[in-house]
Design a protein around this motif. Structure first.
Motif, PDB file in Angstrom:
ATOM      1  N   ALA A   1      -6.137  -5.955  -2.715  1.00  0.00           N
ATOM      2  CA  ALA A   1      -6.375  -5.712  -1.294  1.00  0.00           C
ATOM      3  C   ALA A   1      -5.053  -5.755  -0.552  1.00  0.00           C
ATOM      4  CB  ALA A   1      -7.322  -6.758  -0.713  1.00  0.00           C
ATOM      5  N   ALA A   2      -4.948  -4.903   0.439  1.00  0.00           N
ATOM      6  CA  ALA A   2      -3.784  -4.912   1.323  1.00  0.00           C
ATOM      7  C   ALA A   2      -4.197  -4.248   2.622  1.00  0.00           C
ATOM      8  CB  ALA A   2      -2.612  -4.169   0.700  1.00  0.00           C
ATOM      9  N   ALA A   3      -4.144  -4.999   3.687  1.00  0.00           N
ATOM     10  CA  ALA A   3      -4.444  -4.443   4.998  1.00  0.00           C
ATOM     11  C   ALA A   3      -3.288  -3.552   5.422  1.00  0.00           C
ATOM     12  CB  ALA A   3      -4.660  -5.569   6.001  1.00  0.00           C
ATOM     13  N   PRO A   4      -3.540  -2.451   6.145  1.00  0.00           N
ATOM     14  CA  PRO A   4      -2.440  -1.564   6.563  1.00  0.00           C
ATOM     15  C   PRO A   4      -1.268  -2.283   7.225  1.00  0.00           C
ATOM     16  CG  PRO A   4      -4.525  -0.519   6.992  1.00  0.00           C
ATOM     17  CD  PRO A   4      -4.834  -1.925   6.517  1.00  0.00           C
ATOM     18  N   PRO A   5      -1.478  -3.303   8.072  1.00  0.00           N
ATOM     19  CA  PRO A   5      -0.295  -3.978   8.641  1.00  0.00           C
ATOM     20  C   PRO A   5       0.596  -4.651   7.596  1.00  0.00           C
ATOM     21  CG  PRO A   5      -2.251  -4.513   9.916  1.00  0.00           C
ATOM     22  CD  PRO A   5      -2.704  -3.776   8.689  1.00  0.00           C
ATOM     23  N   SER A   6       0.046  -4.976   6.414  1.00  0.00           N
ATOM     24  CA  SER A   6       0.854  -5.660   5.398  1.00  0.00           C
ATOM     25  C   SER A   6       1.967  -4.771   4.880  1.00  0.00           C
ATOM     26  CB  SER A   6      -0.017  -6.159   4.244  1.00  0.00           C
ATOM     27  OG  SER A   6      -0.457  -5.071   3.449  1.00  0.00           O
ATOM     28  N   TYR A   7       1.803  -3.445   4.976  1.00  0.00           N
ATOM     29  CA  TYR A   7       2.846  -2.533   4.499  1.00  0.00           C
ATOM     30  C   TYR A   7       4.108  -2.644   5.347  1.00  0.00           C
ATOM     31  CZ  TYR A   7      -1.061  -0.472   1.961  1.00  0.00           C
ATOM     32  OH  TYR A   7      -2.133  -0.281   1.144  1.00  0.00           O
ATOM     33  N   LYS A   8       3.963  -3.074   6.602  1.00  0.00           N
ATOM     34  CA  LYS A   8       5.101  -3.196   7.515  1.00  0.00           C
ATOM     35  C   LYS A   8       5.657  -4.617   7.548  1.00  0.00           C
ATOM     36  CE  LYS A   8       3.068   0.330  10.405  1.00  0.00           C
ATOM     37  NZ  LYS A   8       2.229   0.539  11.554  1.00  0.00           N
ATOM     38  N   SER A   9       4.968  -5.551   6.969  1.00  0.00           N
ATOM     39  CA  SER A   9       5.354  -6.957   7.025  1.00  0.00           C
ATOM     40  C   SER A   9       6.439  -7.258   5.992  1.00  0.00           C
ATOM     41  CB  SER A   9       4.121  -7.819   6.745  1.00  0.00           C
ATOM     42  OG  SER A   9       4.489  -9.143   6.478  1.00  0.00           O
ATOM     43  N   ALA A  10       7.441  -8.012   6.414  1.00  0.00           N
ATOM     44  CA  ALA A  10       8.509  -8.419   5.490  1.00  0.00           C
ATOM     45  C   ALA A  10       7.965  -9.305   4.377  1.00  0.00           C
ATOM     46  CB  ALA A  10       9.609  -9.148   6.254  1.00  0.00           C
ATOM     47  N   THR A  11       6.917 -10.055   4.651  1.00  0.00           N
ATOM     48  CA  THR A  11       6.350 -10.955   3.642  1.00  0.00           C
ATOM     49  C   THR A  11       5.170 -10.327   2.900  1.00  0.00           C
ATOM     50  OG1 THR A  11       4.757 -11.953   5.169  1.00  0.00           O
ATOM     51  CG2 THR A  11       6.955 -12.981   5.025  1.00  0.00           C
ATOM     52  N   GLN A  12       4.730  -9.152   3.320  1.00  0.00           N
ATOM     53  CA  GLN A  12       3.526  -8.486   2.802  1.00  0.00           C
ATOM     54  C   GLN A  12       2.278  -9.317   3.093  1.00  0.00           C
ATOM     55  OE1 GLN A  12       3.710  -6.740  -1.075  1.00  0.00           O
ATOM     56  NE2 GLN A  12       5.772  -5.982  -0.766  1.00  0.00           N
ATOM     57  N   PHE A  13       2.280  -9.949   4.253  1.00  0.00           N
ATOM     58  CA  PHE A  13       1.162 -10.774   4.714  1.00  0.00           C
ATOM     59  C   PHE A  13      -0.160 -10.027   4.541  1.00  0.00           C
ATOM     60  CE2 PHE A  13      -1.607 -11.919   8.380  1.00  0.00           C
ATOM     61  CZ  PHE A  13      -1.917 -13.204   7.980  1.00  0.00           C
ATOM     62  N   GLY A  14      -1.128 -10.698   3.912  1.00  0.00           N
ATOM     63  CA  GLY A  14      -2.446 -10.116   3.713  1.00  0.00           C
ATOM     64  C   GLY A  14      -2.656  -9.475   2.361  1.00  0.00           C
ATOM     65  N   ASN A  15      -1.593  -9.279   1.590  1.00  0.00           N
ATOM     66  CA  ASN A  15      -1.738  -8.735   0.242  1.00  0.00           C
ATOM     67  C   ASN A  15      -2.495  -9.720  -0.642  1.00  0.00           C
ATOM     68  OD1 ASN A  15      -0.851  -6.209  -0.589  1.00  0.00           O
ATOM     69  ND2 ASN A  15       1.300  -6.818  -0.559  1.00  0.00           N
ATOM     70  N   ALA A  16      -3.395  -9.227  -1.457  1.00  0.00           N
ATOM     71  CA  ALA A  16      -4.126 -10.077  -2.403  1.00  0.00           C
ATOM     72  C   ALA A  16      -3.979  -9.489  -3.799  1.00  0.00           C
ATOM     73  CB  ALA A  16      -5.594 -10.166  -2.020  1.00  0.00           C
ATOM     74  N   ARG A  17      -3.805 -10.352  -4.778  1.00  0.00           N
ATOM     75  CA  ARG A  17      -3.639  -9.919  -6.164  1.00  0.00           C
ATOM     76  C   ARG A  17      -4.556 -10.707  -7.089  1.00  0.00           C
ATOM     77  NH1 ARG A  17       0.794  -6.656  -6.269  1.00  0.00           N
ATOM     78  NH2 ARG A  17       1.021  -6.586  -8.509  1.00  0.00           N
ATOM     79  N   ALA A  18      -5.072 -10.018  -8.094  1.00  0.00           N
ATOM     80  CA  ALA A  18      -5.771 -10.664  -9.201  1.00  0.00           C
ATOM     81  C   ALA A  18      -4.738 -10.842 -10.301  1.00  0.00           C
ATOM     82  CB  ALA A  18      -6.934  -9.808  -9.688  1.00  0.00           C
TER      83      ALA A  18
END
Length: 188
Positions: A64-81
């Motif tokens: 999962a990755a919310a569209p704002p996470s693409y612009k975030s320096a930390t990739q806030f909101g990215n989720a990984r399995a």
């Protein structure tokens, strides 16, 4: 919603939960009564291993990755399995002692912080088939991170404790990391 529809829905729900309670309340559930372990039988185990992380799809995938996470320096909101190998030593070819499986989410806008929900499954020695579960905040750029052990299976039933993580190696180019772990687990 009309008053009649509201009362009909409410009456149905009350009836449903009443019938469920009666049926489930009378169920004959069989099992043994488990008594708490005897006083003084709690043990503390110290486990030392290495965790191999890779962002190239070998051991983790973005789920999962919310569209704002693409612009975030930390990739806030990215989720990984994740499904990482655990090894005895730091080299990827070291003896495999288990795997860590679960999820992590980048949970901070200001720094790279993971909210980790992981199960560390062990394959070797007396811990073969046992696992510990870790749930907590991991500020990955800190030299030493501490996260709680919130449970376990096998020899680690009723486990509690903590893990300490130190980055052994991090390659910025490919996202490969090796993290040294010390786990201090109290169990019966």
């Amino acid at each position: 919603m009309s008053a009649t529809a509201f009362f009909t829905t409410t009456q149905f729900l009350l009836f449903f939960f009443s019938v469920s309670t009666i049926i489930l309340g009378d169920a004959n559930i069989q099992g043994e009564v488990l008594l708490p372990p005897a006083q003084g039988t709690e043990k503390v185990s110290h486990l030392h291993f290495y965790f191999h992380d890779s962002l190239d799809g070998r051991y983790s995938i973005r789920i999962a990755a919310a569209p704002p996470s693409y612009k975030s320096a930390t990739q806030f909101g990215n989720a990984r399995a994740v499904d990482f190998p655990l090894t005895e030593g730091p080299h990827p070819g070291s003896k495999l002692v288990g795997r860590v499986q679960g999820l992590y989410v980048i949970a901070s806008k200001e720094e790279v912080v993971l909210l980790m929900d992981l199960t560390y499954q062990f394959y070797e020695g007396k811990y073969n088939g046992s696992s510990i579960s870790v749930l907590g905040r991991n500020a990955v750029r800190s030299p030493l991170r501490e996260m709680p052990v919130v449970g376990g299976t096998g020899l680690f039933r009723l486990a509690r404790g903590y893990v300490q993580a130190k980055t052994y190696l991090y390659n910025v180019t490919n996202g490969f990391a090796i993290v040294e772990y010390d786990a201090f687990v109290m169990h019966y």
